[in-house]
Enzyme design. Structure first.
Site, mmCIF file in Angstrom:
data_model
loop_
_atom_site.group_PDB
_atom_site.id
_atom_site.type_symbol
_atom_site.label_atom_id
_atom_site.label_comp_id
_atom_site.label_asym_id
_atom_site.label_seq_id
_atom_site.Cartn_x
_atom_site.Cartn_y
_atom_site.Cartn_z
ATOM 1 N N ARG A 218 0.487 -0.871 -0.380
ATOM 2 C CA ARG A 218 0.016 0.458 -0.195
ATOM 3 C C ARG A 218 0.893 0.921 0.098
ATOM 4 O O ARG A 218 1.884 1.180 0.559
ATOM 5 C CB ARG A 218 -0.997 -0.180 1.201
ATOM 6 C CG ARG A 218 -1.975 -1.135 1.440
ATOM 7 C CD ARG A 218 -2.951 -1.222 2.893
ATOM 8 N NE ARG A 218 -3.964 -1.692 2.501
ATOM 9 C CZ ARG A 218 -3.414 -3.334 3.387
ATOM 10 N NH1 ARG A 218 -2.060 -3.956 4.033
ATOM 11 N NH2 ARG A 218 -4.681 -4.493 3.269
ATOM 12 N N LYS A 243 -2.183 -1.589 7.259
ATOM 13 C CA LYS A 243 -3.618 -1.778 8.103
ATOM 14 C C LYS A 243 -3.546 -2.407 8.736
ATOM 15 O O LYS A 243 -3.516 -3.647 9.127
ATOM 16 C CB LYS A 243 -4.520 -2.279 6.899
ATOM 17 C CG LYS A 243 -5.396 -1.504 6.206
ATOM 18 C CD LYS A 243 -6.362 -2.040 4.861
ATOM 19 C CE LYS A 243 -7.883 -1.353 5.708
ATOM 20 N NZ LYS A 243 -8.263 -1.728 4.278
ATOM 21 N N HIS A 307 -2.865 2.168 -5.279
ATOM 22 C CA HIS A 307 -3.430 0.525 -5.799
ATOM 23 C C HIS A 307 -3.645 0.274 -6.401
ATOM 24 O O HIS A 307 -3.104 -1.661 -6.500
ATOM 25 C CB HIS A 307 -4.189 1.302 -4.895
ATOM 26 C CG HIS A 307 -4.564 0.201 -3.677
ATOM 27 N ND1 HIS A 307 -4.190 0.145 -2.200
ATOM 28 C CD2 HIS A 307 -5.739 -0.429 -3.428
ATOM 29 C CE1 HIS A 307 -4.738 -0.555 -1.727
ATOM 30 N NE2 HIS A 307 -6.119 -1.647 -1.819
ATOM 31 N N ARG A 310 -1.020 -2.719 -6.185
ATOM 32 C CA ARG A 310 -0.615 -3.551 -5.599
ATOM 33 C C ARG A 310 -2.018 -5.221 -6.040
ATOM 34 O O ARG A 310 -1.979 -5.747 -5.800
ATOM 35 C CB ARG A 310 -1.649 -2.933 -4.485
ATOM 36 C CG ARG A 310 -2.016 -4.422 -3.188
ATOM 37 C CD ARG A 310 -1.970 -3.602 -2.055
ATOM 38 N NE ARG A 310 -2.741 -4.079 -1.424
ATOM 39 C CZ ARG A 310 -2.313 -4.607 0.041
ATOM 40 N NH1 ARG A 310 -1.048 -4.900 0.049
ATOM 41 N NH2 ARG A 310 -3.750 -5.270 0.834
ATOM 42 N N HIS A 333 -4.103 -9.726 4.056
ATOM 43 C CA HIS A 333 -5.321 -9.309 4.624
ATOM 44 C C HIS A 333 -6.262 -10.021 5.343
ATOM 45 O O HIS A 333 -5.599 -11.965 5.678
ATOM 46 C CB HIS A 333 -6.455 -10.001 3.099
ATOM 47 C CG HIS A 333 -6.556 -9.299 2.080
ATOM 48 N ND1 HIS A 333 -6.652 -10.219 0.707
ATOM 49 C CD2 HIS A 333 -6.216 -7.585 1.938
ATOM 50 C CE1 HIS A 333 -6.251 -8.903 0.041
ATOM 51 N NE2 HIS A 333 -6.331 -7.273 0.895
ATOM 52 N N TYR A 342 -9.860 -11.640 -6.766
ATOM 53 C CA TYR A 342 -8.870 -11.495 -7.436
ATOM 54 C C TYR A 342 -9.193 -12.807 -8.682
ATOM 55 O O TYR A 342 -8.317 -12.796 -9.521
ATOM 56 C CB TYR A 342 -7.344 -12.000 -7.192
ATOM 57 C CG TYR A 342 -6.780 -10.157 -6.249
ATOM 58 C CD1 TYR A 342 -6.515 -8.944 -7.258
ATOM 59 C CD2 TYR A 342 -6.848 -9.962 -4.890
ATOM 60 C CE1 TYR A 342 -6.412 -7.871 -6.542
ATOM 61 C CE2 TYR A 342 -6.922 -9.428 -3.948
ATOM 62 C CZ TYR A 342 -6.733 -7.768 -5.079
ATOM 63 O OH TYR A 342 -6.398 -7.136 -4.466
#
Length: 359
Positions: A218, A243, A307, A310, A333, A342
């Site tokens: 990120r 994050k 982004h 990414r 995640h 994805y």
């Protein structure tokens, strides 16, 4: 008092009756017992193995991010008075600091709550705002075309004031937010990304673009990287406090390592891997501009963001046969469901499908 709410259940009701001095509070519509350390401990003892106790609204001042440094919102406090504009009350600032919210979250909450309170006459007492008025405000945001995420932050800021700052029971869960649009990640072709990297002459800028893509970082994670986070022996990159305030390990590209070594010799960063003026961190805006200019230089017409690199990292790994679980770990995640999106943009095997027009 300690308030206890639960769904009707004979076992739980029997256990509640055995707590110290329980009584029904008609005003709060819940069972209450005197608030003391001993009584709180007795609740956990009583229900151990029987029920899960949700204490989110009891330990209201517990820091939301234990690892965060204490937050300072003094810049917001020191703003000069603005004609006919009401700023957040001091207790709002204090609670943000006490709970150690990140600066980005604090900035969002302050902006959204000020927009909310300034939609009412200046003389209106905040505690006199009704749920109907909040519903109307949220409905207006939807009518004005604001996004689902914008509305969600607005509601969170309002709830923060009434439920956290004022420590009131939750009141506003019945507000319907606009349905989130099911948009797919925007992915770039690997060839286009390689062009962006190879045609970027500035060594620092080239390293930034390559790192965003090759490690699936990120924008803020890239900015926060320190020199010691690059491990050339294990060929890994340590992302610290990403994050959700989680650390993780990502990949270090063999091709990128040579450029990084040359960059280090040329720029001699002191602390952060990428430093701006006076050794300060690079700004998020600068990173965005570097990516956008590189894309424009190779003839890409649409607006390209960090982004997207990414998203492309994750999609290209999936297309090359990497297990989804590994991709989830590399991206940081929490849930595999987040990573599964994805699978909807990966095109591996599409070239084996014969288009009906071509058959």
């Amino acid at each position: 008092m300690i308030g206890i709410q639960f769904y009707p259940d004979k076992v739980i009701q029997a256990l509640v009756k055995q707590l110290p001095s329980p009584r029904w509070s008609a005003a709060n519509q819940m069972v209450v017992i005197p608030n003391s350390k001993e009584n709180l401990a007795s609740i956990f003892r009583q229900f151990r193995g029987v029920a899960w106790i949700d204490t989110r609204y009891f330990f209201i001042n517990k820091p939301v991010n234990e690892g965060n440094a204490p937050l300072s919102v003094n810049d917001f406090r020191k703003r000069p008075p603005k004609d006919r504009w009401r700023y957040c009350p001091e207790e709002f600032y204090q609670k943000l600091e006490l709970r150690r919210y990140s600066l980005n979250t604090a900035r969002s909450y302050l902006g959204q709550f000020e927009r909310f309170i300034n939609s009412f006459p200046r003389e209106k007492e905040l505690m006199s705002i009704t749920e109907a008025e909040i519903l109307k405000y949220m409905s207006n945001l939807v009518k004005e075309g604001f996004s689902e995420s914008y509305s969600k932050i607005a509601l969170s800021a309002i709830k923060f004031y009434f439920e956290v700052v004022k420590e009131m029971p939750n009141r506003f869960y019945n507000i319907s937010l606009p349905k989130r649009s099911a948009s797919l990640p925007k992915v770039l072709a690997k060839e286009d990304i390689l062009k962006m990297i190879h045609q970027t002459r500035n060594l620092k800028h080239r390293c930034i673009i390559a790192l965003l893509y090759s490690a699936g970082l990120r924008k803020q994670e890239l900015i926060d990287l320190k020199i010691e986070d690059i491990d050339s022996h294990r060929m890994t990159i340590t992302v610290r406090q990403g994050k959700g305030k989680k650390d993780r390990i990502s990949l270090l590209s063999t091709h990128l390592l040579s450029d990084l070594r040359n960059y280090y010799k040329a720029y001699k960063p002191k602390m952060f891997l990428f430093e701006g003026a006076y050794g300060m961190q690079y700004s998020p805006t600068s990173v965005g501009k570097i990516v956008s200019r590189a894309a424009h230089k190779v003839g890409m017409k649409r607006h390209i963001t960090p982004h997207m690199l990414r998203h492309s990292f994750a999609t290209h790994l999936l297309e090359s046969g990497t297990d989804l679980r590994y991709i989830q770990i590399l991206l940081g995640h929490n849930s595999a469901k987040t990573t599964e999106i994805y699978t909807h943009v990966a095109i591996k095997g599409f070239n084996q499908i014969i288009n009906p027009l071509d058959s």
